[in-house]
Design a protein around this motif. Structure first.
Motif, short mmCIF file in Angstrom:
data_model
loop_
_atom_site.label_atom_id
_atom_site.label_comp_id
_atom_site.label_asym_id
_atom_site.label_seq_id
_atom_site.Cartn_x
_atom_site.Cartn_y
_atom_site.Cartn_z
N TYR A 132 -2.74 2.90 5.09
CA TYR A 132 -3.08 1.50 5.40
C TYR A 132 -4.24 1.42 6.37
O TYR A 132 -5.19 0.66 6.17
N ILE A 171 -7.91 1.41 5.22
CA ILE A 171 -8.48 0.29 4.48
C ILE A 171 -9.55 -0.39 5.33
O ILE A 171 -9.30 -0.80 6.46
N SER A 172 -10.74 -0.49 4.77
CA SER A 172 -11.87 -1.09 5.47
C SER A 172 -12.89 -1.55 4.45
O SER A 172 -13.08 -0.90 3.42
N ALA A 186 -10.75 -7.56 1.06
CA ALA A 186 -9.62 -7.00 1.81
C ALA A 186 -8.27 -7.23 1.14
O ALA A 186 -7.47 -6.30 1.01
N ALA A 187 -7.99 -8.45 0.71
CA ALA A 187 -6.67 -8.74 0.12
C ALA A 187 -6.41 -7.88 -1.12
O ALA A 187 -5.33 -7.28 -1.23
N VAL A 218 -5.58 -4.37 0.06
CA VAL A 218 -4.25 -4.26 0.67
C VAL A 218 -3.16 -4.42 -0.39
O VAL A 218 -2.14 -3.74 -0.35
N ARG A 219 -3.39 -5.30 -1.38
CA ARG A 219 -2.41 -5.43 -2.48
C ARG A 219 -2.27 -4.11 -3.24
O ARG A 219 -1.16 -3.70 -3.57
N PHE A 250 -2.86 -1.10 -2.04
CA PHE A 250 -2.13 -0.21 -1.13
C PHE A 250 -0.63 -0.50 -1.20
O PHE A 250 0.18 0.42 -1.30
N ALA A 251 -0.26 -1.78 -1.12
CA ALA A 251 1.16 -2.17 -1.10
C ALA A 251 1.86 -1.73 -2.38
O ALA A 251 2.99 -1.22 -2.33
N LEU A 294 4.27 -7.12 0.21
CA LEU A 294 3.54 -7.82 1.26
C LEU A 294 2.97 -9.14 0.75
O LEU A 294 2.08 -9.71 1.35
N LEU A 314 0.12 -11.57 2.39
CA LEU A 314 -1.18 -11.50 1.71
C LEU A 314 -1.59 -12.83 1.11
O LEU A 314 -2.78 -13.16 1.09
N ALA A 321 -8.37 -2.46 8.78
CA ALA A 321 -6.92 -2.46 9.03
C ALA A 321 -6.58 -1.76 10.34
O ALA A 321 -5.59 -2.10 10.98
#
Length: 158
Positions: free
Chosen positions: A42, A45-46, A52-53, A56-57, A59-60, A67, A71, A95
């Motif tokens: 996590y 993440i950059s 970004a969303a 992160v989705r 990753f989740a 998440l 999100l 992140a």
């Protein structure tokens, strides 16, 4: 009181010491290998805020985490920023970025001069609903704020 320490932020020396010991105990407990791996993934993440969303989705999903509620709110906030004419692809999401103050309760940010390092920060802030509780209030209070380095703003380009 023996050491002559007065109340700090509404807390007694005993309360401060108790919190310190609690934090130290939590650090020594350590994380499982899997939890540590998920956190490292996590924190890696950059990229542009506009991307970004989805990052992160992804990753989740890979980590087996739901998440979606957070999100969804994050995407709405990003859309509101974009609707105000801000180029969300020019804002960097990281992140790993955080504040070393536990009263922050949401979004935190730094605003920097382009191409500058830590000394290029011209504003910093975030959401800190827990601050008044840390100062002794029995309940949180919605709060958002920032600080500006006026001496650094001079000559800063938009």
């Amino acid at each position: 009181s023996i050491a002559g320490i007065s109340r700090v932020g509404g807390r007694s020396a005993g309360e401060i010491a108790e919190r310190f010991l609690h934090k130290a105990a939590n650090r020594s407990a350590g994380l499982s290998g899997r939890a540590s791996e998920v956190l490292r993934s996590y924190f890696a993440i950059s990229g542009p805020l506009g991307d970004a969303a989805p990052m992160v989705r992804s990753f989740a999903r890979a980590a087996g985490l739901d998440l979606s509620d957070g999100l969804d709110r994050f995407e709405r906030r990003t859309a509101l920023v974009a609707a105000r004419g801000v180029d969300v692809m020019a804002i960097r999401f990281a992140a790993e970025f955080s504040r070393n103050f536990d009263y922050y309760s949401g979004l935190v940010f730094d605003m920097r001069r382009r191409g500058s390092g830590p000394d290029g920060i011209v504003a910093t802030g975030g959401r800190y609903d827990d601050l008044v509780r840390h100062l002794g209030s029995p309940s949180p209070s919605p709060a958002i704020g920032c600080s500006f380095w006026l001496d650094r703003l001079e000559g800063a380009s938009p």
